[in-house]
Write a protein that holds these residues in place. Structure first.
Motif: not given
Length: 468
Positions: A277-283
């Protein structure tokens, strides 16, 4: 900037991620009139570790809200708390704390010109302060003083008078620092309650993670990532972290994301292979927790991502402490026991035997006991809590333990026990003052676990109890 925020916005920033606020209405009133003056104090005892980023991130919040912030290096408190820091090392440890905390604040982008650093003995030895200590002692009962310090001051069978003075001195600090509020861990709640009762001021509680990162490995000591640990040491400790797939309870790795990385960066990036899924940014931290609980984030990816973020915080600290003067300070403030055989400076009578009172000198074994006709494997040692009626429980070795199995403190597995404990040397008595039951019901010596070859020694219910 803090002065551009409304009182409500400042209140939200000051109180976010806090477990509790005492004097909330008074805090709101102050913010309507002026900026809040707040302090955080730390006793200069053991070496600060990565969990110190929790209060540092909160200090950043206070500054963003326009607060006037004081950091107190409580050197006298460090000595009064059962002499956790030797008198001859107090000044060196204050210097170390100041340098390491300044490096931490610089690492997270906190401007030092907005902070005030104060040493406790700069004012706690004054005539005025001493007289106020006497006045306060006439207002506070022994019972209240002991109760206030129960979770902060080291509890021993025969407590020193200094431990009873400790809570009152901390209460007076706020008056002498000319501030409105202090913040700290929930373990200090009883001291804060005493201070509010006798001096009437606001107290805010920082949300303390239960031994932040203490579930990161089976070893309490191994779990403490030192601020000067190298990259490979950070990787090793994180690799041993408790981080069971889908389990968000007592997960020190997730706690670090929640209480340090999100407050500092407002986001967290999971680094992973494109195949997954590759990198994922969480805010939003809650989304991180939900994805981990649903096993959409692998523990290995979480640890690798935390390792990357943590090393970015530690890099400038480690670089600063490569300076020869700071290397020398570190070695002097926290000397290796083997380098201190001749005794501490100013105390030439101290012997090598006294320096080497370590847990491996005790020969502790699992024994079989008979409780109302039911045979059970249990420890000869017991945990107790000094209250009425007094509660006592035997310690429990890991399942499968057999009579005769040796019990040791992690880090002291290989030492040879004394053939005989000489009464005059009081080896057990000196070690016993640091034998405690943790909040997770683990038997520990100086926060290092008591073990057998099969695992940890535990206690059923007596959290915070003494081991005797």
């Amino acid at each position: 900037m803090g002065d551009q925020r409304s009182p409500d916005e400042k209140f939200q920033l000051i109180t976010r991620n806090l477990q509790e606020v005492l004097g909330e209405e008074r805090l709101k009133e102050i913010l309507k009139e002026r900026e809040l003056k707040v302090y955080w104090g730390t006793a200069t005892t053991g070496k600060p570790h990565v969990a110190y980023f929790v209060p540092m991130s909160k200090i950043a919040d206070f500054l963003k809200a326009g607060c006037e912030v004081t950091i107190l290096f409580a050197d006298l408190h460090a000595y009064l708390d059962n002499m956790k820091a030797p008198w001859e090392l107090l000044e060196l440890r204050v210097q170390y704390y100041e340098q390491i905390i300044k490096a931490m604040l610089e690492s997270i982008g906190v401007p030092l010109d907005k902070l005030r650093f104060v040493k406790g003995t700069d004012y706690q030895l004054s005539r005025e302060y001493t007289l106020d200590v006497y006045r306060l002692s006439s207002m506070v009962t022994e019972h209240d003083a002991k109760k206030a310090g129960a979770e902060v001051v080291k509890q021993v069978e025969h407590p020193l008078l200094s431990g009873l003075l400790y809570p009152g001195l901390q209460a007076l600090d706020e008056e002498y620092l000319k501030v409105d509020a202090q913040f700290g861990g929930v373990d200090q709640r009883k001291i804060f309650t005493l201070a509010e009762k006798v001096l009437f001021f606001v107290v805010v509680f920082i949300h303390i993670v239960s031994r932040l990162l203490s579930r990161m490995s089976s070893s309490e000591e191994e779990s403490k990532i030192d601020l000067l640990d190298k990259n490979q040491e950070v990787k090793k400790k994180l690799k041993k972290a408790f981080c069971e797939p889908g389990n968000v309870e007592n997960n020190g790795v997730l706690s670090f994301v929640k209480h340090v990385l999100f407050p500092l960066h407002s986001e967290f990036i999971i680094k992973r292979d494109p195949r997954w899924g590759g990198d994922k940014v969480y805010t939003d931290y809650e989304e991180v927790e939900r994805d981990f609980a649903a096993e959409q984030i692998h523990p290995g990816d979480l640890k690798a991502s935390v390792e990357l973020a943590l090393n970015k915080l530690l890099d400038p600290i480690r670089k600063k402490f490569e300076m020869p003067a700071l290397k020398k300070l570190t070695a002097s403030a926290y000397p290796e026991p083997s380098k201190n055989k001749g005794g501490a400076k100013g105390n030439p009578k101290q012997t090598a035997d006294e320096e080497e009172v370590i847990p491996s000198r005790l020969d502790i074994r699992v024994e079989k006991i008979d409780m109302r006709g039911i045979e059970s494997q249990a420890m000869l040692l017991c945990a107790s809590i000094e209250e009425e009626p007094r509660k006592v429980e035997p310690l429990d070795p890991p399942e499968g333990s057999a009579p005769g199995d040796r019990v040791y403190v992690e880090g002291y597995e290989s030492g040879k026990p004394d053939d005989e404990l000489k009464p005059k040397k009081k080896v057990f008595e000196k070690l016993q003052v640091d034998l405690k039951i943790s909040d997770e019901c683990f038997a520990q010596w100086k926060e290092q676990n008591l073990m057998t070859k099969l695992g940890q020694i535990t206690c059923k219910t007596l959290k915070g109890g003494n081991i005797c």
